[in-house]
Design an enzyme around this catalytic site. Structure first.
Site, PDB file in Angstrom:
ATOM      1  CD  GLN A 310      -1.376   0.022   3.671  1.00  0.00           C
ATOM      2  OE1 GLN A 310      -2.076  -0.986   3.738  1.00  0.00           O
ATOM      3  NE2 GLN A 310      -1.470   1.019   4.539  1.00  0.00           N
ATOM      4  N   GLY A 337       9.960  22.020  18.179  1.00  0.00           N
ATOM      5  CA  GLY A 337      10.003  21.448  19.520  1.00  0.00           C
ATOM      6  C   GLY A 337      11.315  21.776  20.198  1.00  0.00           C
ATOM      7  CD1 TRP A 338      14.641  20.397  24.829  1.00  0.00           C
ATOM      8  CD2 TRP A 338      13.925  22.465  25.273  1.00  0.00           C
ATOM      9  NE1 TRP A 338      15.533  20.962  25.710  1.00  0.00           N
ATOM     10  CE2 TRP A 338      15.113  22.230  26.000  1.00  0.00           C
ATOM     11  CE3 TRP A 338      13.289  23.702  25.387  1.00  0.00           C
ATOM     12  CZ2 TRP A 338      15.673  23.192  26.835  1.00  0.00           C
ATOM     13  CZ3 TRP A 338      13.852  24.668  26.220  1.00  0.00           C
ATOM     14  CH2 TRP A 338      15.034  24.402  26.927  1.00  0.00           C
ATOM     15  CB  THR A 339      15.085  17.938  20.495  1.00  0.00           C
ATOM     16  OG1 THR A 339      14.851  17.463  21.817  1.00  0.00           O
ATOM     17  CG2 THR A 339      16.365  17.318  19.964  1.00  0.00           C
ATOM     18  CD  GLU A 379       9.819  24.447  22.832  1.00  0.00           C
ATOM     19  OE1 GLU A 379      10.577  24.186  23.795  1.00  0.00           O
ATOM     20  OE2 GLU A 379       8.902  23.707  22.494  1.00  0.00           O
ATOM     21  CG  MET A 445       4.339  25.901  24.779  1.00  0.00           C
ATOM     22  SD  MET A 445       5.911  25.313  24.100  1.00  0.00           S
ATOM     23  CE  MET A 445       6.806  26.852  23.891  1.00  0.00           C
ATOM     24  CB  THR A 446       0.414  28.251  30.469  1.00  0.00           C
ATOM     25  OG1 THR A 446      -0.596  27.422  29.872  1.00  0.00           O
ATOM     26  CG2 THR A 446       0.357  29.632  29.846  1.00  0.00           C
ATOM     27  CG  ASP A 448       7.661  21.873  31.257  1.00  0.00           C
ATOM     28  OD1 ASP A 448       8.102  21.439  30.179  1.00  0.00           O
ATOM     29  OD2 ASP A 448       7.107  21.144  32.106  1.00  0.00           O
ATOM     30  CD1 TRP A 584       4.236  17.248  26.586  1.00  0.00           C
ATOM     31  CD2 TRP A 584       4.012  17.604  24.400  1.00  0.00           C
ATOM     32  NE1 TRP A 584       5.179  16.479  25.965  1.00  0.00           N
ATOM     33  CE2 TRP A 584       5.061  16.677  24.619  1.00  0.00           C
ATOM     34  CE3 TRP A 584       3.689  17.966  23.090  1.00  0.00           C
ATOM     35  CZ2 TRP A 584       5.797  16.120  23.576  1.00  0.00           C
ATOM     36  CZ3 TRP A 584       4.428  17.420  22.057  1.00  0.00           C
ATOM     37  CH2 TRP A 584       5.467  16.512  22.306  1.00  0.00           C
TER      38      TRP A 584
END
Length: 604
Positions: A310, A337-339, A379, A445-446, A448, A584
């Site tokens: 497929q 993302g962070w990384t 970020e 991102m409220t 951490d 998240w």
């Protein structure tokens, strides 16, 4: 491996000198069956933390409370918590929130705020009577005025009229409230509010004051939309969750889990994370997980096994099947993302070429029907995360402008952004408001804010809704982040409140309340990080602070959101006019989607 948002690398602890508990207990007007007492838990000369305690000293339950007081000129209230605080000149009013207005006999509740200046509160009133619990004979508060009617509505103004309230000693004037804010005090029963924004929704109500300056109940409200402006947004709030690409491995979390948990029916959007940013372009993250992994019939959303020949397998094909089963779902491909945020610095040097590369990947004919747009998770622009960026305050705006131009009006263009509202912090480094015409919303991102990267503590909740006395860093709370973005000019309905489906924790902690010392991160799926679905049974919540929960079990200390605290956050988000919420990430929830359900119910 978690690519997501770690808090600011270096946390600066505010050491506020303790001025002692200054018990003013200023008497003035309040209800016979209750008292209001003021203290200053902290005072650093130019400012202070103020705290009021309302106690039911009677024999019947109190269903709501309102505390009023005056400050001398130069003393002001700043950010507050656990009450709605408004002012008219130097007169301040605090009203209970939806969850803390009811007080049984003997019960008490506190609310507080950070203030500036050195003055003390005077002329305290509690529900129209003396704050020390004594009465004012023969003087009842006024009745509620009639619900206002709106007329002569233009792009920038509206006329309001209402029927008069009554009072045993006479009505002195009326407060006109727009939302919860007093915008005018008038002596008659009509008022024209000017200086409004075209095409914007407002809500008005009226409250009477008698000759003793007692306030009566607030009238019913009337909704007004000014003429002109853009068309109103579609009804309903956004409930968006991140689906982590790598979750199909050790975490054994697949698209089918969104179906069996009931979460897909309650969500509106999914962010598939993450694509990479390399060489100035959007690139595939893990191609095996995304388009190659073969699913058996029992693993598949459709119940049909993949075949070797497929054209598309993996997560993308499973998400296609999920959309077929839940046509209301929209899916965005999230990059960075962070990384993987380090690649944005090169990419934004040529925003047009970057946008073209992202469009070509997201709209690849093999999976173009899977995705409804793009999410950029940088970020952080013009600031430091895992790496540092110096692209300047306009780089984010330039990127989003190019993305909108390429993706067009029929695709969603969104971004995840910092919640660092500290003075000189990350929100101030970027022109988020200038880009507002190009994005559909921002995922703030409220979470951490605090965690075991500060290995010895102090322990603090990683996702406080409001600041609280003793919080380690000014500006590290959801309400402060949203307030700063709105003040910058970002429309409220383009902001989504972030919720973590996990906890942050320390070990070696003896103090049950926040502010304790630790010896390092607690054990979890990674050091200092554990799923909600695990913590709810292994370390149940033992308290709440700042609108979120914490737990002390053995020598471990965790903070995380529960269905109850999420309900409070959603109520607050709606009161602020936010566009909804996001979280998240999906695999941290219970098998029956307990937290997704809490968000969905709270946004109704």
């Amino acid at each position: 491996m978690r690519f997501r948002h770690k808090a600011v690398a270096a946390l600066t602890t505010l050491l506020l000198p303790l001025a002692g508990l200054v018990g003013l207990a200023t008497p003035a007007q309040a209800a016979t069956s209750a008292t209001a007492t003021f203290t200053k838990p902290q005072d650093w000369g130019t400012g202070f933390t103020g705290q009021w305690t309302v106690k039911n000293t009677g024999t019947t339950t109190i269903s709501s409370w309102t505390v009023e007081w005056d400050y001398p000129s130069g003393t002001r209230v700043g950010s507050g918590w656990d009450a709605t605080i408004t002012s008219t000149g130097d007169h301040w009013t605090a009203k209970n929130l939806g969850w803390n207005g009811t007080l049984a006999p003997g019960a008490s509740v506190t609310f507080g705020y950070n203030g500036t200046g050195s003055g003390a509160p005077a002329n305290c009133k509690l529900n129209g009577g003396n704050c020390d619990g004594t009465t004012v004979p023969g003087d009842n508060p006024p009745t509620a005025p009639g619900t206002p009617t709106a007329s002569a509505i233009t792009n920038t103004s509206v006329k309001l009229d209402w029927t008069a309230a009554t009072d045993d000693n006479g009505v002195k004037n009326y407060d006109v409230l727009r939302g919860s804010t007093v915008v005018a005090t008038v002596t008659g029963t009509t008022y024209t509010n000017t200086g409004l924004t075209a095409g914007t929704d407002y809500s008005y109500s009226i409250q009477a004051r008698d000759t003793a300056d007692q306030t009566g109940p607030v009238s019913g409200s009337v909704a007004v939309r000014t003429t002109g402006g853009d068309p109103p947004p579609p009804p309903g709030k956004t409930n968006l969750g991140y689906f982590a690409e790598w979750g199909v491995y050790a975490r054994n979390y697949h698209a089918k889990n969104l179906d069996t948990s009931g979460s897909a029916a309650k969500m509106t959007h999914i962010n598939y994370s993450f694509g990479n940013v390399q060489g100035g372009k959007c690139t595939m993250g893990d191609s095996y997980a995304a388009i190659e992994k073969s699913y058996t019939a029992d693993q598949s959303v459709s119940g049909v096994a993949d075949t070797w020949d497929q054209p598309l397998r993996g997560n993308f094909n499973q998400l296609r099947q999920l959309k077929a089963k839940y046509p209301h779902l929209k899916i965005l491909w999230s990059f960075g993302g962070w990384t993987w945020s380090g690649g944005f610095t090169q990419a934004v040097q040529n925003p047009t070429a970057f946008a073209e590369s992202c469009y070509a990947l997201v709209e690849d004919p093999r999976w173009a029907d899977v995705f409804d747009g793009i999410d950029l998770d940088w970020e952080y622009p013009n600031a430091c995360g895992l790496t540092c960026d110096t692209s300047g305050p306009a780089a984010f705006k330039n990127m989003m402008t190019a993305m909108r131009a390429k993706f067009g009006a029929n695709n969603l263009v969104t971004a995840a952004i910092t919640a660092d509202a500290s003075p000189g912090g990350k929100i101030e480094k970027t022109d988020y408001a200038g880009a507002a015409s190009s994005y559909d919303w921002l995922n703030v991102m409220t979470y951490d804010f605090f965690g075991a990267w500060a290995a010895q503590g102090p322990t603090a909740p990683h996702s406080p809704l409001h600041p609280y006395p003793g919080i380690p860093q000014q500006g590290f709370s959801s309400s402060e982040a949203i307030a700063k973005l709105k003040a910058q000019g970002v429309p409220a309905n383009k902001l989504l409140l972030g919720i973590g489906f996990y906890g942050r924790g320390w070990t070696g902690v003896t103090q049950s309340t926040p502010g304790g010392t630790a010896t390092g991160p607690a054990t979890g799926i990674e050091p200092g990080n554990q799923d909600y679905k695990v913590l709810k049974t292994t370390c149940p919540a033992t308290g709440t602070i700042g609108g979120t929960a914490y737990a002390h079990c053995g020598n471990n200390w965790w903070s995380y959101d529960t269905p109850a605290t999420i309900a409070g956050k959603m109520t607050w988000a709606k009161s602020q006019g936010l566009g909804g919420a996001f979280f998240w990430e999906l695999s941290g929830d219970t098998a029956d989607g307990e937290l997704v359900t809490a968000i969905s119910n709270g946004l109704k």
